[in-house]
Design a protein around this motif. Structure first.
Motif, PDB file in Angstrom:
ATOM      1  N   ARG A  39       0.819  -1.209   0.000  1.00  0.00           N
ATOM      2  CA  ARG A  39       0.000   0.000   0.000  1.00  0.00           C
ATOM      3  C   ARG A  39       0.852   1.259   0.000  1.00  0.00           C
ATOM      4  NH1 ARG A  39      -3.959   1.444   3.798  1.00  0.00           N
ATOM      5  NH2 ARG A  39      -2.621   0.741   5.456  1.00  0.00           N
ATOM      6  N   CYS A  40       2.150   1.138   0.350  1.00  0.00           N
ATOM      7  CA  CYS A  40       2.993   2.327   0.449  1.00  0.00           C
ATOM      8  C   CYS A  40       3.516   2.782  -0.909  1.00  0.00           C
ATOM      9  CB  CYS A  40       4.160   2.102   1.413  1.00  0.00           C
ATOM     10  SG  CYS A  40       5.497   1.061   0.783  1.00  0.00           S
ATOM     11  N   GLY A  41       3.490   1.897  -1.899  1.00  0.00           N
ATOM     12  CA  GLY A  41       3.959   2.244  -3.235  1.00  0.00           C
ATOM     13  C   GLY A  41       5.454   2.131  -3.441  1.00  0.00           C
ATOM     14  N   SER A  42       6.179   1.628  -2.444  1.00  0.00           N
ATOM     15  CA  SER A  42       7.641   1.583  -2.529  1.00  0.00           C
ATOM     16  C   SER A  42       8.231   0.185  -2.590  1.00  0.00           C
ATOM     17  CB  SER A  42       8.241   2.319  -1.327  1.00  0.00           C
ATOM     18  OG  SER A  42       7.830   3.665  -1.315  1.00  0.00           O
ATOM     19  N   SER A  43       7.402  -0.837  -2.651  1.00  0.00           N
ATOM     20  CA  SER A  43       7.898  -2.209  -2.659  1.00  0.00           C
ATOM     21  C   SER A  43       8.750  -2.475  -3.899  1.00  0.00           C
ATOM     22  CB  SER A  43       6.714  -3.190  -2.642  1.00  0.00           C
ATOM     23  OG  SER A  43       7.176  -4.518  -2.803  1.00  0.00           O
TER      24      SER A  43
END
Length: 143
Positions: free
Chosen positions: A120-124
């Motif tokens: 959900r953070c967009g940084s994976s």
């Protein structure tokens, strides 16, 4: 890059490990060192604990590198059409419980069973799956 999947079974449950997905959160070997020992070869000993305890620890894997299936369900896993549960972890991933199929941008499909952690953070680095990056980047829900 060829995707590697390794499986380890105790006759009741099969632990599925995808090394390229693993982000080394260490939850597995701190939670169940008698099964997950990074110094041993192989590092997973599926007979080191009970099926219930293995399932409990595998469900906590934030990256989805560890999953499991019950051996009695293996032959008809593709036929299962059970309900799914979608849960949002505060300041963390979206957890989807049940049997799902995800498709990446290249059109490749991945089947997941039991629990899948979605970013959900967009940084994976392993989109669309959570790799635990939200912890190091300080991701917080909009409230």
């Amino acid at each position: 890059m060829k995707e590697i999947t390794k499986k380890y079974s105790n006759g009741e449950v099969t632990i599925v490990w995808k090394p390229e997905v693993c982000k080394h959160s260490e939850i597995c070997f701190h939670g169940l060192p008698e099964v997950f020992d990074p110094k041993a070869k192989p590092w997973i000993n599926a007979e080191g604990s009970t099926t219930e305890r293995i399932i409990e620890v595998v469900k906590r894997c934030p990256s989805g590198a560890l999953t499991y299936y019950l051996d009695k369900d293996a032959s008809d896993a593709a036929e299962i059409s059970a309900s799914s549960l979608d849960e949002t972890v505060p300041n963390g991933p979206r957890l989807i419980y049940g049997n799902i199929v995800t498709k990446n941008a290249a059109g490749e499909e991945t089947r997941q069973h039991r629990v899948t952690a979605m970013c959900r953070c967009g940084s994976s680095a392993n989109m669309p799956y959570c790799d635990g990056t939200h912890i190091t980047n300080g991701y917080k829900d909009n409230q």
